[in-house]
Design a protein around this motif. Structure first.
Motif, mmCIF file in Angstrom:
data_model
loop_
_atom_site.group_PDB
_atom_site.id
_atom_site.type_symbol
_atom_site.label_atom_id
_atom_site.label_comp_id
_atom_site.label_asym_id
_atom_site.label_seq_id
_atom_site.Cartn_x
_atom_site.Cartn_y
_atom_site.Cartn_z
ATOM 1 N N ASP A 253 -9.319 5.368 -8.882
ATOM 2 C CA ASP A 253 -8.672 4.257 -8.180
ATOM 3 C C ASP A 253 -7.584 3.673 -9.057
ATOM 4 O O ASP A 253 -7.724 3.615 -10.281
ATOM 5 C CB ASP A 253 -9.686 3.153 -7.852
ATOM 6 C CG ASP A 253 -10.775 3.618 -6.902
ATOM 7 O OD1 ASP A 253 -10.473 3.822 -5.716
ATOM 8 O OD2 ASP A 253 -11.921 3.798 -7.364
ATOM 9 N N THR B 77 -5.530 -1.804 -4.026
ATOM 10 C CA THR B 77 -6.206 -0.643 -4.599
ATOM 11 C C THR B 77 -6.087 0.565 -3.682
ATOM 12 O O THR B 77 -6.263 0.450 -2.471
ATOM 13 C CB THR B 77 -7.694 -0.943 -4.838
ATOM 14 O OG1 THR B 77 -7.807 -2.040 -5.755
ATOM 15 C CG2 THR B 77 -8.412 0.265 -5.420
ATOM 16 N N THR C 27 -4.816 0.168 -9.069
ATOM 17 C CA THR C 27 -4.503 -1.106 -8.435
ATOM 18 C C THR C 27 -3.210 -1.657 -9.007
ATOM 19 O O THR C 27 -3.059 -1.769 -10.224
ATOM 20 C CB THR C 27 -5.635 -2.125 -8.659
ATOM 21 O OG1 THR C 27 -6.855 -1.606 -8.142
ATOM 22 C CG2 THR C 27 -5.317 -3.449 -7.984
ATOM 23 N N SER D 32 -8.367 -2.496 -16.923
ATOM 24 C CA SER D 32 -8.194 -3.547 -15.918
ATOM 25 C C SER D 32 -7.672 -4.814 -16.577
ATOM 26 O O SER D 32 -8.039 -5.158 -17.704
ATOM 27 C CB SER D 32 -9.516 -3.835 -15.197
ATOM 28 O OG SER D 32 -10.499 -4.287 -16.108
ATOM 29 N N THR E 205 0.825 -1.205 0.000
ATOM 30 C CA THR E 205 0.000 0.000 0.000
ATOM 31 C C THR E 205 0.855 1.248 0.000
ATOM 32 O O THR E 205 0.573 2.223 -0.714
ATOM 33 C CB THR E 205 -0.938 -0.004 1.219
ATOM 34 O OG1 THR E 205 -1.733 -1.175 1.169
ATOM 35 C CG2 THR E 205 -1.831 1.214 1.213
#
Length: 266
Positions: free
Chosen positions: A53, A60, A55, A241, A3
């Protein structure tokens, strides 16, 4: 740790460049409609706000960031657009490249060093057709042209930790071809000023890119016969994605901010 790395990578991914699509379907005074006319434009897009967002490696992070955090980390950026027109038909090459890098240490025991490599690039090849060419009630000319073609799009989000023990590179580098369509309107205000609005859509699910949107509004100011400056506002969004060996790899982001450019006709 993932993160923390992802937050760092996304912070440096704010600055980008982009082409503000503007119409060259209307020739300048003295230019022939039946002969080839060419335009080369260079642009810079300065996103005032980025939200969405991102990822990397299945982690994420929500985004709500401004431009200032990324400016000092820019490695290289360039964007350009070449147009060739003859009569009502045109051909367009649209290119964009931005690379950002950062090095730092994780806030963990031992202060493990890491590096982040963020890159986005595309090359578009489009055909264009001047569908409307008319004179308004004020006696000034306006036009609408339509575009369609293909674009090669590439997105990189990579993070490397080198110690205390090397770990696999997080994220990756993805590239794909996608269809693109667009439309532009041009309104001549006077001999120096022209208003321009454009919309461009790409992706439509190709290569994992659900939709990529570019919209621009602004004005073109021509202080010299063959050179003009563009000032406007740009909206850009991307919804991509995929799943890599290191986990989910996604980029669902909206950006908006001023766009500046210079354009040379020959």
């Amino acid at each position: 740790m993932k993160t923390t790395l992802l937050n760092t990578a996304i912070t440096i991914a704010l600055l980008s460049v982009g082409t503000a699509a503007q119409s060259e379907a209307i020739p300048l005074s003295g230019q022939s409609e039946t002969e080839w006319r060419h335009t080369l434009a260079i642009y810079a897009f300065l996103p005032a706000r980025t939200s969405g967002d991102s990822t990397v490696a299945g982690v994420t992070v929500p985004l709500d960031l401004d431009f200032g955090d990324a400016l000092e980390l820019l490695d290289f950026a360039a964007a350009g657009r070449y147009e060739a027109w003859r009569g009502d038909w045109g051909f367009i090459i649209d290119a964009n490249y931005v690379s950002l890098e950062a090095d730092g240490s994780l806030p963990t025991p031992g202060s493990a060093p890491f590096s982040a490599d963020i890159r986005q690039e595309w090359l578009g090849l489009l055909a264009a057709y001047k569908a409307v060419d008319a004179v308004g009630g004020n006696g000034q000319r306006y036009a609408i042209d339509l575009q369609a073609g293909a674009r090669y799009n590439s997105l990189r989000q990579e993070i490397t930790v080198t110690s205390p023990a090397p770990i696999p590179v997080l994220g990756g580098d993805e590239g794909w071809w996608e269809p693109v369509i667009g439309a532009r309107g041009t309104w001549v205000l006077n001999e120096r000023w022209t208003a321009i609005a454009s919309l461009e859509l790409g992706g439509f699910g190709a290569g994992g890119n659900d939709l990529q949107v570019g919209a621009n509004v602004g004005v073109d100011w021509r202080p010299w016969e063959t050179t003009s400056l563009f000032f406007g506002w740009r909206y850009f969004s991307m919804d991509y994605s995929d799943t890599l060996s290191t986990g989910a790899f996604e980029y669902d982001v909206d950006q908006h901010g001023p766009v500046l450019g210079v354009k040379f006709r020959f």
